[in-house]
Design an enzyme around this catalytic site. Structure first.
Site, PDB file in Angstrom:
ATOM      1  N   CYS A   1       5.794  12.895  -8.369  1.00  0.00           N
ATOM      2  CA  CYS A   1       4.935  13.723  -9.216  1.00  0.00           C
ATOM      3  C   CYS A   1       4.046  12.794 -10.036  1.00  0.00           C
ATOM      4  O   CYS A   1       4.548  11.881 -10.708  1.00  0.00           O
ATOM      5  CB  CYS A   1       5.780  14.592 -10.163  1.00  0.00           C
TER       6      CYS A   1
ATOM      7  N   HIS B   1       0.817  -1.219   0.000  1.00  0.00           N
ATOM      8  CA  HIS B   1       0.000   0.000   0.000  1.00  0.00           C
ATOM      9  C   HIS B   1       0.843   1.258   0.000  1.00  0.00           C
ATOM     10  O   HIS B   1       0.357   2.355   0.300  1.00  0.00           O
ATOM     11  CB  HIS B   1      -0.964   0.010   1.194  1.00  0.00           C
TER      12      HIS B   1
ATOM     13  N   SER C   1      -4.009  -7.673  11.364  1.00  0.00           N
ATOM     14  CA  SER C   1      -4.827  -7.279  10.213  1.00  0.00           C
ATOM     15  C   SER C   1      -6.212  -7.899  10.326  1.00  0.00           C
ATOM     16  O   SER C   1      -6.372  -9.049  10.714  1.00  0.00           O
ATOM     17  CB  SER C   1      -4.185  -7.734   8.892  1.00  0.00           C
TER      18      SER C   1
ATOM     19  N   ASN D   1      -3.725 -11.456  16.407  1.00  0.00           N
ATOM     20  CA  ASN D   1      -4.577 -10.290  16.218  1.00  0.00           C
ATOM     21  C   ASN D   1      -5.428 -10.061  17.463  1.00  0.00           C
ATOM     22  O   ASN D   1      -5.918 -11.033  18.061  1.00  0.00           O
ATOM     23  CB  ASN D   1      -5.502 -10.498  15.007  1.00  0.00           C
TER      24      ASN D   1
ATOM     25  N   CYS E   1       7.950  19.752 -13.651  1.00  0.00           N
ATOM     26  CA  CYS E   1       6.893  19.931 -14.670  1.00  0.00           C
ATOM     27  C   CYS E   1       5.663  20.668 -14.133  1.00  0.00           C
ATOM     28  O   CYS E   1       4.705  20.898 -14.872  1.00  0.00           O
ATOM     29  CB  CYS E   1       6.468  18.553 -15.201  1.00  0.00           C
TER      30      CYS E   1
HETATM   31  N1  APR Z   1      -1.991  -6.170  18.549  1.00  0.00           N
HETATM   32  C1  APR Z   1      -2.700  -7.052  17.776  1.00  0.00           C
HETATM   33  N2  APR Z   1      -3.749  -6.682  17.014  1.00  0.00           N
HETATM   34  C2  APR Z   1      -4.092  -5.372  17.027  1.00  0.00           C
HETATM   35  C3  APR Z   1      -3.410  -4.405  17.802  1.00  0.00           C
HETATM   36  C4  APR Z   1      -2.314  -4.852  18.583  1.00  0.00           C
HETATM   37  N3  APR Z   1      -1.604  -4.018  19.355  1.00  0.00           N
HETATM   38  N4  APR Z   1      -3.995  -3.194  17.584  1.00  0.00           N
HETATM   39  C5  APR Z   1      -5.020  -3.407  16.721  1.00  0.00           C
HETATM   40  N5  APR Z   1      -5.079  -4.706  16.381  1.00  0.00           N
HETATM   41  C6  APR Z   1      -5.994  -5.355  15.443  1.00  0.00           C
HETATM   42  C7  APR Z   1      -7.362  -4.688  15.334  1.00  0.00           C
HETATM   43  O1  APR Z   1      -8.255  -5.190  16.309  1.00  0.00           O
HETATM   44  C8  APR Z   1      -7.777  -5.088  13.922  1.00  0.00           C
HETATM   45  O2  APR Z   1      -8.449  -6.339  13.915  1.00  0.00           O
HETATM   46  O3  APR Z   1      -5.426  -5.219  14.154  1.00  0.00           O
HETATM   47  C9  APR Z   1      -6.459  -5.240  13.172  1.00  0.00           C
HETATM   48  C10 APR Z   1      -6.193  -4.098  12.203  1.00  0.00           C
HETATM   49  O4  APR Z   1      -7.171  -4.186  11.195  1.00  0.00           O
HETATM   50  P1  APR Z   1      -7.440  -2.904  10.271  1.00  0.00           P
HETATM   51  O5  APR Z   1      -7.590  -1.698  11.139  1.00  0.00           O
HETATM   52  O6  APR Z   1      -8.538  -3.276   9.341  1.00  0.00           O
HETATM   53  O7  APR Z   1      -6.077  -2.701   9.482  1.00  0.00           O
HETATM   54  P2  APR Z   1      -5.570  -3.466   8.200  1.00  0.00           P
HETATM   55  O8  APR Z   1      -6.018  -4.886   8.214  1.00  0.00           O
HETATM   56  O9  APR Z   1      -4.129  -3.186   8.083  1.00  0.00           O
HETATM   57  O10 APR Z   1      -6.351  -2.683   7.020  1.00  0.00           O
HETATM   58  C11 APR Z   1      -6.021  -3.017   5.694  1.00  0.00           C
HETATM   59  O11 APR Z   1      -7.349  -1.156   4.941  1.00  0.00           O
HETATM   60  O12 APR Z   1      -8.059   1.044   4.990  1.00  0.00           O
HETATM   61  C12 APR Z   1      -7.193   0.151   4.395  1.00  0.00           C
HETATM   62  O13 APR Z   1      -5.198   0.771   3.332  1.00  0.00           O
HETATM   63  C13 APR Z   1      -5.755   0.545   4.598  1.00  0.00           C
HETATM   64  O14 APR Z   1      -3.826  -0.925   4.705  1.00  0.00           O
HETATM   65  C14 APR Z   1      -5.128  -0.681   5.239  1.00  0.00           C
HETATM   66  C15 APR Z   1      -6.093  -1.789   4.854  1.00  0.00           C
END
Ligand code: APR
Length: 248
Positions: free
Chosen positions: A126, A118, A192, A217, A154
């Site tokens: 640019c 990402h 994630s 997670n 540019c």
């Molecule tokens: N330890 C473990 N898990 C955690 C922690 C932590 N300290 N803090 C938050 N989390 C968990 C949250 O509960 C959530 O389930 O991490 C997860 C993050 O999920 P998202 O906020 O959806 O982030 P991500 O999966 O990276 O999003 C993917 O979405 O908006 C777009 O481009 C953006 O790259 C991003 C993509």
């Protein structure tokens, strides 16, 4: 939880690590969908590439947010360092991250072991001619009052290399990520929700090839049902415990 996850990865020698915003929250960077997530405060549909190109006021707000954001001053935490330790041990083929904060590189993971699907908040270009002024050069101009800095070559619109909704993902990064899924013999997801595509297809491809998935997670993800093991806890605490157990 830790024991079961270590057991699931015990025979793996080419672990692909896939990270999201949750690995960086303990470095002070908010995630998107967690309890304090950015998308609880802002509407993600506002952050589109097309709006950035056509709406000068939005671009000015974007630069202001960027230079005042925690991304640029954050430092890696023990979870980032644990990912680097796993790679240095020879048991990991590297990390594909959705994060743009640069903290995996700051934690010592070399470029050859890191794919940022990402983009990256520390670089800019640019959109017309592809010139890549340094972010510090742009920041200096912004702090001198140039609220919508333009390309010195540019006159085109400048943009950080953060992928906005509706913007193409970096093709070379995506190609590298797919090559890693072909080589991996396990996938470890950290921080994630696994709900954004095509990025989430990357760890799922390793699972589709018959290899184990371990998820670290806080809270549920969209693909917990496919995991061989789940560790529900703060990554900066539980990931070092898992890696230490794995390498013991
Ligand atoms: N330890 C473990 N898990 C955690 C922690 C932590 N300290 N803090 C938050 N989390 C968990 C949250 O509960 C959530 O389930 O991490 C997860 C993050 O999920 P998202 O906020 O959806 O982030 P991500 O999966 O990276 O999003 C993917 O979405 O908006 C777009 O481009 C953006 O790259 C991003 C993509």
């Amino acid at each position: 939880m830790i024991e079961r996850a270590a057991e699931a990865l015990s025979t793996s020698r080419r672990i692909l690590v896939f990270t999201g915003a949750g690995i960086s929250t303990e470095s002070g960077i908010p995630d998107f969908r967690g309890p304090q997530g950015l998308w609880k405060r802002f509407d993600p549909s506002d952050y589109t590439y097309n709006r950035y190109l056509t709406d000068r006021e939005f671009r000015e707000q974007s630069w202001k947010r960027h230079f005042e954001s925690p991304y640029l001053s954050a430092v890696p935490n023990d979870a980032h360092r644990a990912v680097t330790l796993l790679w240095e041990s020879g048991r990991s083929i590297g990390c594909v991250t959705q994060n743009i904060d640069g903290l995996h590189a700051a934690a010592g993971l070399p470029n050859r072991a890191l794919v940022e699907v990402h983009g990256n908040a520390h670089t800019a270009h640019c959109i017309s001619c592809g010139a890549e002024p340094t972010l510090s050069d742009i920041e200096q101009r912004w702090r001198s009052g140039d609220t919508d800095p333009r390309c010195g070559s540019c006159g085109g619109i400048l943009k950080t290399k953060i992928v906005y909704f509706g913007e193409d993902l970096p093709t070379e990064a995506i190609a590298r990520a797919w090559r890693m899924t072909e080589d991996a013999d396990a996938v470890l997801v950290v921080g994630s929700s696994l709900c954004v595509y095509p990025a989430a297809f990357i760890p799922l491809d390793v699972v589709d090839r018959g290899h184990p998935l371990v998820i670290v997670n806080q809270g549920a993800t969209d693909h917990d049902f496919r995991a061989a093991a789940l560790i529900d806890g703060p990554a900066a605490t539980v990931l070092p415990l898992l890696i230490d157990r794995l390498l013991a």
